[in-house]
Write a protein that holds these residues in place. Structure first.
Motif, PDB file in Angstrom:
ATOM      1  N   ASP A 133      15.541  22.744  17.644  1.00 46.94           N
ATOM      2  CA  ASP A 133      15.237  21.418  17.100  1.00 46.94           C
ATOM      3  C   ASP A 133      14.752  21.463  15.651  1.00 46.94           C
ATOM      4  OD1 ASP A 133      15.907  20.219  19.511  1.00 46.94           O
ATOM      5  OD2 ASP A 133      13.865  20.389  20.296  1.00 46.94           O
ATOM      6  N   ALA A 134      14.513  22.659  15.125  1.00 51.83           N
ATOM      7  CA  ALA A 134      14.023  22.781  13.750  1.00 51.83           C
ATOM      8  C   ALA A 134      15.193  22.831  12.773  1.00 51.83           C
ATOM      9  CB  ALA A 134      13.170  24.042  13.608  1.00 51.83           C
ATOM     10  N   ARG A 135      15.071  22.085  11.681  1.00 53.99           N
ATOM     11  CA  ARG A 135      16.097  22.110  10.638  1.00 53.99           C
ATOM     12  C   ARG A 135      15.987  23.396   9.831  1.00 53.99           C
ATOM     13  NH1 ARG A 135      14.939  18.630   6.716  1.00 53.99           N
ATOM     14  NH2 ARG A 135      12.846  18.129   7.493  1.00 53.99           N
ATOM     15  N   ALA A 136      17.110  23.975   9.450  1.00 53.31           N
ATOM     16  CA  ALA A 136      17.140  25.148   8.581  1.00 53.31           C
ATOM     17  C   ALA A 136      17.445  24.699   7.163  1.00 53.31           C
ATOM     18  CB  ALA A 136      18.182  26.147   9.057  1.00 53.31           C
ATOM     19  N   LEU A 137      16.626  25.141   6.208  1.00 61.63           N
ATOM     20  CA  LEU A 137      16.807  24.798   4.809  1.00 61.63           C
ATOM     21  C   LEU A 137      16.973  26.067   3.987  1.00 61.63           C
ATOM     22  CD1 LEU A 137      14.006  22.086   4.496  1.00 61.63           C
ATOM     23  CD2 LEU A 137      16.451  21.700   4.850  1.00 61.63           C
ATOM     24  N   ASP A 138      17.698  25.943   2.880  1.00 59.06           N
ATOM     25  CA  ASP A 138      17.990  27.120   2.062  1.00 59.06           C
ATOM     26  C   ASP A 138      16.848  27.509   1.132  1.00 59.06           C
ATOM     27  OD1 ASP A 138      20.525  27.656   3.044  1.00 59.06           O
ATOM     28  OD2 ASP A 138      21.480  26.235   1.675  1.00 59.06           O
ATOM     29  N   THR A 139      16.099  26.531   0.629  1.00 56.51           N
ATOM     30  CA  THR A 139      15.108  26.806  -0.406  1.00 56.51           C
ATOM     31  C   THR A 139      13.814  26.040  -0.146  1.00 56.51           C
ATOM     32  OG1 THR A 139      15.783  24.951  -1.831  1.00 56.51           O
ATOM     33  CG2 THR A 139      16.970  27.078  -2.100  1.00 56.51           C
ATOM     34  N   PRO A 140      12.697  26.552  -0.669  1.00 55.05           N
ATOM     35  CA  PRO A 140      11.453  25.785  -0.582  1.00 55.05           C
ATOM     36  C   PRO A 140      11.559  24.445  -1.293  1.00 55.05           C
ATOM     37  CG  PRO A 140      11.004  28.071  -1.147  1.00 55.05           C
ATOM     38  CD  PRO A 140      12.481  27.892  -1.245  1.00 55.05           C
ATOM     39  N   GLU A 141      12.327  24.391  -2.377  1.00 54.31           N
ATOM     40  CA  GLU A 141      12.476  23.138  -3.117  1.00 54.31           C
ATOM     41  C   GLU A 141      13.051  22.046  -2.222  1.00 54.31           C
ATOM     42  OE1 GLU A 141      11.844  26.362  -5.771  1.00 54.31           O
ATOM     43  OE2 GLU A 141      13.418  26.129  -4.239  1.00 54.31           O
ATOM     44  N   ALA A 142      13.980  22.438  -1.336  1.00 55.83           N
ATOM     45  CA  ALA A 142      14.545  21.461  -0.399  1.00 55.83           C
ATOM     46  C   ALA A 142      13.477  20.950   0.560  1.00 55.83           C
ATOM     47  CB  ALA A 142      15.698  22.087   0.369  1.00 55.83           C
ATOM     48  N   LEU A 143      12.535  21.817   0.900  1.00 54.61           N
ATOM     49  CA  LEU A 143      11.447  21.415   1.797  1.00 54.61           C
ATOM     50  C   LEU A 143      10.510  20.441   1.108  1.00 54.61           C
ATOM     51  CD1 LEU A 143      10.286  22.151   4.683  1.00 54.61           C
ATOM     52  CD2 LEU A 143       8.763  23.711   3.476  1.00 54.61           C
ATOM     53  N   PHE A 144      10.168  20.736  -0.159  1.00 54.86           N
ATOM     54  CA  PHE A 144       9.206  19.915  -0.891  1.00 54.86           C
ATOM     55  C   PHE A 144       9.821  18.628  -1.432  1.00 54.86           C
ATOM     56  CE2 PHE A 144       7.423  24.311  -2.046  1.00 54.86           C
ATOM     57  CZ  PHE A 144       6.685  24.363  -0.871  1.00 54.86           C
ATOM     58  N   ALA A 145      11.148  18.529  -1.388  1.00 55.91           N
ATOM     59  CA  ALA A 145      11.818  17.367  -1.977  1.00 55.91           C
ATOM     60  C   ALA A 145      11.478  16.077  -1.245  1.00 55.91           C
ATOM     61  CB  ALA A 145      13.334  17.582  -1.972  1.00 55.91           C
ATOM     62  N   ASP A 146      11.117  16.178   0.034  1.00 57.93           N
ATOM     63  CA  ASP A 146      10.789  14.991   0.826  1.00 57.93           C
ATOM     64  C   ASP A 146       9.446  15.202   1.519  1.00 57.93           C
ATOM     65  OD1 ASP A 146      10.823  12.611   2.177  1.00 57.93           O
ATOM     66  OD2 ASP A 146      12.348  13.217   3.642  1.00 57.93           O
ATOM     67  N   PRO A 147       8.352  15.148   0.752  1.00 61.23           N
ATOM     68  CA  PRO A 147       7.037  15.439   1.354  1.00 61.23           C
ATOM     69  C   PRO A 147       6.631  14.445   2.430  1.00 61.23           C
ATOM     70  CG  PRO A 147       6.810  14.576  -0.878  1.00 61.23           C
ATOM     71  CD  PRO A 147       8.259  14.853  -0.674  1.00 61.23           C
ATOM     72  N   ASP A 148       7.195  13.237   2.412  1.00 64.17           N
ATOM     73  CA  ASP A 148       6.836  12.261   3.437  1.00 64.17           C
ATOM     74  C   ASP A 148       7.361  12.648   4.818  1.00 64.17           C
ATOM     75  OD1 ASP A 148       5.515  10.699   1.603  1.00 64.17           O
ATOM     76  OD2 ASP A 148       7.249   9.429   1.183  1.00 64.17           O
ATOM     77  N   ALA A 149       8.272  13.619   4.861  1.00 62.97           N
ATOM     78  CA  ALA A 149       8.840  14.047   6.134  1.00 62.97           C
ATOM     79  C   ALA A 149       8.001  15.122   6.811  1.00 62.97           C
ATOM     80  CB  ALA A 149      10.260  14.559   5.933  1.00 62.97           C
ATOM     81  N   LEU A 150       6.905  15.563   6.138  1.00 60.98           N
ATOM     82  CA  LEU A 150       6.076  16.645   6.667  1.00 60.98           C
ATOM     83  C   LEU A 150       4.601  16.300   6.575  1.00 60.98           C
ATOM     84  CD1 LEU A 150       7.841  19.682   4.939  1.00 60.98           C
ATOM     85  CD2 LEU A 150       8.083  19.001   7.336  1.00 60.98           C
ATOM     86  N   ASP A 151       3.803  16.993   7.372  1.00 57.23           N
ATOM     87  CA  ASP A 151       2.346  16.878   7.298  1.00 57.23           C
ATOM     88  C   ASP A 151       1.695  18.198   6.900  1.00 57.23           C
ATOM     89  OD1 ASP A 151       2.061  14.096   8.489  1.00 57.23           O
ATOM     90  OD2 ASP A 151       3.134  15.121  10.109  1.00 57.23           O
ATOM     91  N   LEU A 152       2.390  19.296   7.131  1.00 54.90           N
ATOM     92  CA  LEU A 152       1.826  20.625   6.895  1.00 54.90           C
ATOM     93  C   LEU A 152       2.939  21.570   6.464  1.00 54.90           C
ATOM     94  CD1 LEU A 152      -0.535  22.774   7.294  1.00 54.90           C
ATOM     95  CD2 LEU A 152       0.374  23.068   9.619  1.00 54.90           C
ATOM     96  N   VAL A 153       2.618  22.429   5.503  1.00 59.97           N
ATOM     97  CA  VAL A 153       3.527  23.502   5.098  1.00 59.97           C
ATOM     98  C   VAL A 153       2.844  24.831   5.369  1.00 59.97           C
ATOM     99  CG1 VAL A 153       4.625  24.651   3.137  1.00 59.97           C
ATOM    100  CG2 VAL A 153       4.795  22.176   3.386  1.00 59.97           C
TER     101      VAL A 153
END
Length: 357
Positions: free
Chosen positions: A56-76
């Motif tokens: 169920d976890a999305r796979a992303l290529d880069t940290p930048e892709a993770l930080f691009a949508d901070p509203d989609a996360l609560d914790l890194v």
């Protein structure tokens, strides 16, 4: 520890190597109140592993892709190589995201302090994954110290020793100080953190730090002698060249002592794919490896308290819900790195290094 009802906090994990896949991901996924939302890894084999273990976890290529949508996360959670800890944590904090960083927090105490102050100024949660505070042997030793069962403690001995006579490929074997490689920063971060958690701030440090293996360019055999302000002396060993290991820890007081051999089982359980999901007892030590408590001629086996790595992320969930402080204060990592830097200075000069109060 419980948290009030809340939609699961969404967690983004950077890195799916050993730390990310064996420690962070399974602990996050089995913690009530947390959900593993996305994982950063560009490695095809690790992506396949992620798909099998956490579909169920999305796979992303880069940290930048993770930080691009901070509203989609609560914790890194930062579980990438040591040299990336500070820049990635700063990026996460800049995005307003609560952040957990694997140890060591940084390569230097100054960089760690700067990151702590950055998080404090922004009012964003920052914590460090010092999971060895929840080893069963350490929990047992801590209980004996805090209940006074040992009397007045005067010496603490602790070891993380293994036998790996040939260097393995990887960034931990690189000489660049920015990598924070070698056993001193890898395992010594745990040993010093445990000693300070038990006995408080350090007054002075003496250290012997060596590189023993053929072809190695980083330290692989170290001894630290710490004197705490309260008078306790901690002797700490970390080594990759120990064919016969010593006691995992020994605590000596004026009333009794405690000695324990063998490592906490949780790391091996996680590496083997077992999970703290409630299906079976977690962190239980083998009876044959219980430590001994007492005095010479009058010592008896003492059951080891169960190890509890899940407590760390349960504490993070509570901190995110606003019901508790983070389970590890990031400024504790500054203290640990200050001791490790003093150890390097001591080994280089052959002197005892005094620390400021």
């Amino acid at each position: 520890m419980t948290t009030p009802p809340h939609p699961p906090f969404r967690v983004g994990l950077v890195g799916y190597g050993l730390a990310g896949s064996a420690f962070h991901a399974p602990l996050i996924a089995t913690t009530p109140g947390l959900r593993l939302e996305a994982v950063v890894t560009a490695n095809p084999e690790r992506r396949e592993k992620l798909r099998a273990e956490h579909p169920d976890a999305r796979a992303l290529d880069t940290p930048e892709a993770l930080f691009a949508d901070p509203d989609a996360l609560d914790l890194v959670v930062i579980a990438s190589p040591n040299r990336t800890h500070v820049p990635l944590a700063r990026a996460a904090l800049t995005a307003g995201l609560a952040t957990v960083v694997d140890k060591p927090l940084a390569a230097t105490a100054a960089a760690a302090l700067d990151l702590c102050e950055f998080a404090e100024n922004r009012g964003v949660l920052l914590s460090v994954f010092q999971n060895r505070r929840w080893d069963g042997d350490f929990l047992t030793a801590r209980h004996l110290v805090e209940t006074g069962a040992l009397g007045r403690v005067h010496r603490f001995e602790s070891r993380f020793e293994r036998f790996r006579p040939k260097p393995k490929a990887g960034w931990r074997e690189l000489a660049d100080p920015a990598e924070a490689g070698g056993t001193l920063y890898d395992l010594g971060s745990h040993l010093v953190d445990q000693a300070v958690a038990l006995f408080g701030p350090v007054e002075s440090v003496y250290a012997e730090i060596d590189t023993r293996r053929d072809g190695a360019v980083v330290d692989d055999d170290s001894f630290l002698a710490l004197t705490h302000h309260g008078g306790v002396r901690s002797h700490l060993w970390t080594s990759a060249v120990t064919p016969l290991v010593g006691p995992r820890l020994r605590v000596l007081g004026d009333r009794a002592g405690y000695v324990k051999f063998g490592m906490d089982p949780q790391e091996d359980e996680l590496k083997a794919g077992r999970r703290p999901d409630g299906a079976r007892p977690w962190g239980a030590d083998d009876e044959a490896r219980f430590g001994a408590f007492g005095t010479n001629g009058n010592a008896a086996p003492l059951p080891t308290l169960p190890g509890d790595y899940p407590a760390y992320y349960a504490g993070i969930a509570a901190a995110l819900a606003g019901t508790a402080p983070p389970p590890v204060d990031p400024r504790d990592a500054v203290s640990t790195l200050t001791v490790l830097e003093a150890a390097r200075a001591s080994a280089a000069t052959g002197t005892v290094v005094k620390l400021p109060r």
